[in-house]
Design an enzyme around this catalytic site. Structure first.
Site, PDB file in Angstrom:
ATOM      1  N   LYS A 247      40.634  97.109   9.745  1.00 31.34           N
ATOM      2  CA  LYS A 247      39.634  97.292   9.113  1.00 31.34           C
ATOM      3  C   LYS A 247      38.808  98.713   9.090  1.00 31.34           C
ATOM      4  CE  LYS A 247      35.574  95.973   6.323  1.00 31.34           C
ATOM      5  NZ  LYS A 247      34.743  95.079   6.021  1.00 31.34           N
TER       6      LYS A 247
ATOM      7  N   LYS B 140      43.645  97.369   5.727  1.00 28.92           N
ATOM      8  CA  LYS B 140      43.165  98.052   4.915  1.00 28.92           C
ATOM      9  C   LYS B 140      41.873  98.927   5.485  1.00 28.92           C
ATOM     10  CE  LYS B 140      38.485  96.208   3.090  1.00 28.92           C
ATOM     11  NZ  LYS B 140      37.375  95.746   3.248  1.00 28.92           N
TER      12      LYS B 140
END
Ligand code: PBG
Ligand code: ZN
Length: 323
Positions: free
Chosen positions: A192, A245
């Protein structure tokens, strides 16, 4: 002499025959923002078509999602009260916990994933507890464990930690196993990045940090090597699904990861990606349906098994109509 690769593009039937990337509603998870209180149905200004809903307004939304063929939801909660340690996140009567029970009561067929983090619940908006201005890792783990267990007890089908603390998967796996939730899967936000693409989400969830940024825990997008260690760690600690992500700007990472692991890979097509498409479509600059579907196939082609996307409802309508 040259190769005529165009031969295989001669007709729609042939193109369909040789295509080898598939896409269906089975691959999608739809994020939903649920807010404590009553009579809330507020469109998120930077995310056209996405709403913050209180539970009394959730029934109709769920009915529509079910009819459209959405199968899985990712829940985010917006509490009434925030404090420095995000207590509402692990309140057994908190918004997400009540939301899970509501959904399971009325529409048990939905597969419910819950985002586990503190930032929507802390007064300072960071994803962990603070010591001065520093987010403390190991203290935060204890609170994440409490959130995890309360989501599991409320009936969540899968837990998705997004906080980026080290050791959280091990810690959560242990707490789940100790409490007879050994069959509950964890989808880890393993990779992330500290990304400006989360901007619209932070409006939506009212979770922007009140000072500083998330760069001491979320990853630096200027590094092309450090993501594999995150995957190794999370798999070793017991993660079942690995998430990358944001999505579209990070397909190199999705591809690299899916090439080397046998666990499923998820990709989060985040708020900023959605808002950009919506804004350009609204201006008539792009063909929304074609752009969105192209993006979906791009993520699938890169190796994503699962796509978390705010476009899921639109896609469902297009699929129903036939594309
Ligand atoms: C919470 C969380 C965020 C997103 C998912 N979980 C925001 C953040 O880390 O700031 C972003 C989702 C999106 O932008 O659509 N940690
Ligand atoms: Zn967070």
């Amino acid at each position: 002499m040259f190769n005529r690769t165009r031969r295989l593009r001669n007709s729609q039937v042939l193109r369909n025959m040789v295509k080898n990337v598939d896409f269906s509603m089975d691959n999608l998870i739809y994020p939903l923002f649920i807010e404590e209180g009553t009579n809330v149905k507020v469109e998120i200004s930077s995310m056209e078509g996405q709403y913050r809903l209180s539970l009394d307004n959730l029934y109709d939304e769920l009915k529509e999602l079910k009819e459209l063929g959405v199968k899985s939801l990712l829940l985010f909660g917006i509490p009434l009260k925030k404090d420095p340690v995000g207590s509402e996140a692990y309140n057994d009567k908190g918004i997400v916990q009540e939301g899970i029970r509501f959904i399971k009561k009325h529409f048990p067929e939905f597969f419910i994933v819950t985002d586990v983090c503190l930032c929507e619940y802390t007064s300072h908006g960071h994803c962990g507890v603070l010591d001065g201005e520093r987010v403390v890792n190991d203290e935060t783990l204890k609170l994440l464990d409490k959130i995890t267990l309360s989501h599991a007890k409320a009936g969540a089908d899968m837990i998705a930690p997004s906080d980026m603390m080290d050791g959280r998967i091990q810690s959560m796996r242990r707490i789940l196993d100790e409490n007879n939730f050994e069959n509950l899967p964890i989808m880890s936000y393993s990779i992330k990045y500290a990304s400006a693409y989360y901007g619209p989400f932070r409006d939506a969830a009212d979770s922007a940090p009140s000072f500083g940024d998330r760069k001491t825990y979320q990853m630096d997008f200027r590094n092309s090597k450090d993501y594999l260690i995150e995957v190794e760690n999370d798999l070793a600690e017991g993660a079942d699904i690995i998430m990358v992500k944001p999505g579209m700007p990070y397909l190199d990472v999705v591809k690299a990861v899916s090439d080397v692991i046998s666990n499923p890979v998820a990709v989060y097509n985040v708020s900023g990606e959605y808002s950009m498409v919506k804004a350009a479509a609204k201006n008539g600059w792009i063909d929304e349906e074609r752009i969105v579907m192209e993006n979906m196939y791009a993520m699938r082609r890169a190796g994503a098994d699962i796509i978390i996307t705010y476009h899921a409802k639109d896609i469902a309508r297009w699929i129903k109509r036939g594309i």
